[in-house]
Design a protein around this motif. Sequence first.
Motif: not given
Length: 310
Positions: A188-211
């Motif tokens: 749909p036509e829409s403004p951005q949903l997240y800021p330019d610099e964001e590549v995920t909404d995962e927390s740092l703790e979640q990303r580390i646990a997954e790695l």
Amino acid sequence: MTDDTARSGDSPSPAWGGPHRAGFLTFVGRPNVGKSTLMNALVGEKVAITSQKPQTTRRAIRGILTRPDGQLVIVDTPGMHRPRTLLGERLNDVVATTLADVDVVGFCVPAGEPIGPGDRYLHGRLDAAKRAKRIAIVTKIDAVPKQRVAEQLLAVSELGDWAAVVPVSAVNRLQLDVLADEALALMPESPQLYPDEEVTDESLEQRIAELIREAALEGAREELPHSLAVTIDDMETEDGLLRIYANVWVERDSQRIIMIGKGGSRLKQVGTTARADIEPLVGSKVYLSLHVKVAKEWQRDPRALNRLGF
């Protein structure tokens, strides 16, 4: 996936001249068809872990692709499967919830494998995505001859009514722009949903646990991959060093012995592998303390699942 206010107001008028589009895209397919790898390739960064082991993805993970003409929020989900445990049922629930909310579904089939009952079963489940438009994606086209790709494209085209059918290779980055173009055109036509610099909404703790879990999956055999879970106890920074204290959970004492290895050799290798991925993510040196713990039959225990984040 988002509230109505996220799309309220006038869409911006990008410099390139067309309407700005934004929305949610998810990939659906059997385990190991390349969904997580495809999302990482589109985002341009490792957001979801990957492994040859089935059911590597265990929750909805969002990766964000931002372009001047629009923004794709890609929701990576577990592979749909016939569950044997309570965990399996909850993973399927994650997929069903995601399908009900997204704007576009990408149905993934690998180029080198014939369409089978599992694919047809999943295609039938797409009816749960009542409002979503559908794209068929033939993955891993780098691994087979062109003739086989053409045959698979025809077979997939006959499977359903698609807005587009796109062959891709995430590994060789073939046709990724085409896939992004097709998906954005359906948003749909829409403004951005997240800021330019964001590549995920995962927390740092979640990303580390997954790695850490990805490193633990490497070389794991038999039933061990399904039994692995990782939690973070604590993270603290001191003199530029990030100290991480984490637990690797298994279901049985015998699995704990395997996970630790002779003289702690396997657990040490897991730590070395995980640290090599964590340090670029956090931008500093990392001290990683791992402990292996047993939660008896946690995949079938609702309280244990809740404690482990499922």
